[in-house]
Design a protein around this motif. Structure first.
Motif, PDB file in Angstrom:
ATOM      1  N   GLN A   1       8.205   5.446  -3.880  1.00 33.89           N
ATOM      2  CA  GLN A   1       7.192   5.863  -2.908  1.00 33.89           C
ATOM      3  C   GLN A   1       6.274   4.666  -2.653  1.00 33.89           C
ATOM      4  N   ILE A   2       6.410   4.046  -1.496  1.00 33.37           N
ATOM      5  CA  ILE A   2       5.605   2.873  -1.176  1.00 33.37           C
ATOM      6  C   ILE A   2       4.129   3.271  -1.061  1.00 33.37           C
ATOM      7  N   GLY A   3       3.279   2.553  -1.799  1.00 33.94           N
ATOM      8  CA  GLY A   3       1.852   2.820  -1.739  1.00 33.94           C
ATOM      9  C   GLY A   3       1.428   4.110  -2.401  1.00 33.94           C
ATOM     10  N   LYS A   4       2.338   4.759  -3.153  1.00 36.64           N
ATOM     11  CA  LYS A   4       2.039   6.011  -3.855  1.00 36.64           C
ATOM     12  C   LYS A   4       1.677   7.155  -2.904  1.00 36.64           C
TER      13      LYS A   4
ATOM     14  N   THR B   1       2.550  10.467  -0.581  1.00 39.87           N
ATOM     15  CA  THR B   1       3.490  11.565  -0.755  1.00 39.87           C
ATOM     16  C   THR B   1       4.704  11.314   0.134  1.00 39.87           C
ATOM     17  N   PRO B   2       5.867  11.845  -0.237  1.00 43.06           N
ATOM     18  CA  PRO B   2       7.092  11.549   0.517  1.00 43.06           C
ATOM     19  C   PRO B   2       7.006  11.898   2.001  1.00 43.06           C
ATOM     20  N   THR B   3       6.291  12.985   2.333  1.00 48.95           N
ATOM     21  CA  THR B   3       6.270  13.414   3.723  1.00 48.95           C
ATOM     22  C   THR B   3       5.326  12.577   4.574  1.00 48.95           C
ATOM     23  N   LEU B   4       4.470  11.751   3.940  1.00 48.37           N
ATOM     24  CA  LEU B   4       3.512  10.939   4.689  1.00 48.37           C
ATOM     25  C   LEU B   4       3.828   9.454   4.648  1.00 48.37           C
ATOM     26  N   GLY B   5       4.306   8.977   3.525  1.00 48.78           N
ATOM     27  CA  GLY B   5       4.511   7.535   3.358  1.00 48.78           C
ATOM     28  C   GLY B   5       5.960   7.125   3.516  1.00 48.78           C
ATOM     29  N   ILE B   6       6.191   5.825   3.298  1.00 46.67           N
ATOM     30  CA  ILE B   6       7.538   5.262   3.360  1.00 46.67           C
ATOM     31  C   ILE B   6       8.228   5.486   2.020  1.00 46.67           C
ATOM     32  N   VAL B   7       9.424   6.011   2.070  1.00 45.22           N
ATOM     33  CA  VAL B   7      10.192   6.293   0.863  1.00 45.22           C
ATOM     34  C   VAL B   7      11.496   5.506   0.913  1.00 45.22           C
TER      35      VAL B   7
END
Length: 521
Positions: free
Chosen positions: A62-65, A67-73
């Motif tokens: 999880q880039i930048g910690k 959440t999966p639905t908001l950030g780059i995974v």
């Protein structure tokens, strides 16, 4: 160090390497060291990732910690691990070949200082597309590799290359626009672009909306993968480029499209209602592609049409979507990346020795350069599916999957697969007879029977790698079988990204024929 951190390396290392290569553009030797060093480290990391995933489980970063639905995974399962390893080996071998070719032929018109940064950007884009855990990041990966490919395709600035690149750019832009439309439609329907979350939510979307989204994305990926009838651009675009560029394009770029289709049809839209469309497209690709190859008189165009044809084998496996067929598809993708790249590098060697790839103007190469005959013969037989080579193993798996399906269309595809394999042998035999066995035309003089060691060596390394796929077919088939199970079940992927609660929303059925199918609970 957490193994998840390694997931960023296949993307970040080539990007950083491209920046350094651009800064060192006035020092060709240093630039070459930077590029080779970057890709060598990339290969080691890909091997470590594949080993760790096989021994443990799916890796998620999880880039930048966020959440999966908001950030780059970034996500790597067994399919991703295999694709990264094979692509890393191929890109390193092709780079060494390209560098040796440049030195040998003293290509002053080609801006080599731009080649290395563009090549590394291409590698970064390919890796990002494989690792992307959401549709938009996958789109970014596609755009990175496409931007780099535009530069690589026009290196040298000849009229034929610019003309071919124009077609390629237009097709790529259309494909990208369709991809964006698909992403926007998907987000409007389910409120996310995360692949795992889409898998959990898409079953609740209206049937017609779901079908429309699938069609739009399938057309976008089909253009990139050169699936008939979306493949007319490829035979005119690839043959004009330098051999190393064509090799990496043919080996990798079309497989990025196939990779995206696999994710589309297994993760986002399991039990697809358009499997018939996939099988029809597979059959047409097999037949039209190989008939086009037989009609050609230029080696690069022959290989370009066989590329279109053999994409049909992979679409066949995806359309059947059973455990057996998907296992064979995963194996066949790795095989085809290697063999197709090797054949285009061998075509470059033939052009170097004979001065042309026009079969009417070639001849006597078996006597003039017997080592070149071997470097072409082995991957050519592998492409044709001669036993016991890896091409034969992959095709047998696909045929068995079709037989297990048992439908009339599946039996037609089985027949077309066998016929295409025989016609591929015919096309290869025609090339072999004209280029290697027939007497050298009187007006043609073979001026360069000796090629740089690195050009031959890198091609030989790919030949050896393709043979390794045969020697270690047992373990690789077992690996592919586990990868296929994970793809068809969906739960391992969704659970790794979103947790067990999200995975519990999925129900799995493995049918008696070995097929994997997923339905909403």
């Amino acid at each position: 160090m957490s193994p998840e951190i390694l997931l960023a390396a296949p993307v970040m290392l080539p990007l950083l390497g491209a920046a350094v290569a651009l800064l060192t553009r006035h020092r060709a030797g240093l630039q070459l060291i930077v590029t080779i060093g970057t890709l060598s480290v990339n290969l080691v990391i890909a091997a470590l990732l594949m080993y760790w995933i096989n021994e443990n489980s799916i890796l998620v970063l999880q880039i930048g910690k966020w959440t999966p639905t908001l950030g780059i995974v970034l996500v790597a399962d067994r399919l991703t691990g295999l694709m990264l390893l094979v692509s890393s080996f191929v890109t390193l071998a092709v780079l060494i070949y390209a560098s040796a070719q440049t030195i040998s032929e003293h290509i002053e018109s080609t801006p080599i200082a731009i080649f290395h940064p563009s090549y590394l950007l291409l590698v970064a884009g390919v890796s990002n597309a494989f690792l992307a855990g959401d549709l938009f990041n996958m789109y970014v990966g596609f755009e990175i590799l496409l931007a780099a490919s535009f530069v690589l395709l026009t290196l040298g600035g000849s009229a034929s290359r610019v003309r071919a690149a124009t077609t390629y750019v237009i097709v790529s832009m259309v494909s990208s626009m369709l991809f964006l439309v698909g992403i926007a439609s998907c987000y409007a329907a389910v409120g996310t672009v995360n692949l795992a979350e889409i898998a959990a939510r898409m079953d609740h979307v209206d049937h017609h909306v779901r079908l429309l989204i699938e069609f739009v994305l399938l057309i976008a990926f089909g253009l990139k993968a050169a699936i008939f009838p979306l493949s007319a651009w490829l035979p005119d675009s690839y043959p004009t480029a330098p051999a190393p560029v064509t090799a990496v394009f043919a080996g990798l770029l079309t497989k990025v499209g196939i990779y995206a289709i696999i994710r589309l049809e297994t993760l986002m839209f399991p039990e697809s209602e358009i499997s018939t469309v996939l099988l029809v497209a597979a059959g047409l690709s097999l037949v039209i592609g190989i008939l086009g190859a037989i009609a050609q008189t230029d080696l690069k165009r022959v290989l370009s049409f066989t590329l279109v044809s053999h994409m049909g084998y992979m679409m066949f496996g995806i359309g059947i979507s059973s455990q057996i067929s998907m296992t064979a598809t995963v194996f066949y993708v790795a095989h085809h990346i290697t063999v197709q790249s090797t054949l285009f590098l061998a075509a470059g060697l033939i052009e170097h020795v004979g001065g042309t790839t026009n079969l009417a103007k070639l001849g006597g190469l078996a006597k003039a350069a017997p080592w070149l005959a071997i470097l072409f013969f082995v991957p050519a037989m592998n492409l044709a599916g001669v036993p016991p080579l890896s091409g034969f193993i992959g095709k047998v798996g696909l045929i068995i999957g079709g037989i297990h399906r048992g439908s009339a269309l599946a039996w037609i595809l089985v027949s077309l697969s066998v016929i295409t394999s025989l016609l591929t042998m015919y096309a290869i035999a025609k090339v072999w007879n004209r280029a290697f066995w027939q007497e050298t035309p009187e007006q043609i003089v073979v001026e360069k029977p000796v090629t740089p060691l690195l050009m031959s060596g890198s091609t030989a390394a790919l030949v050896a790698f393709s043979l390794a796929l045969t020697v270690f077919a047992g373990p690789l088939i077992a690996y592919s079988e586990t990868a296929a199970s994970s793809l068809l079940e969906r739960a391992p992927y969704v659970s790794a990204v979103l947790g067990d609660d999200a995975a519990d929303r999925l129900v799995y059925n493995i049918d008696d024929a070995g097929g994997g199918q997923v339905a909403p609970e």
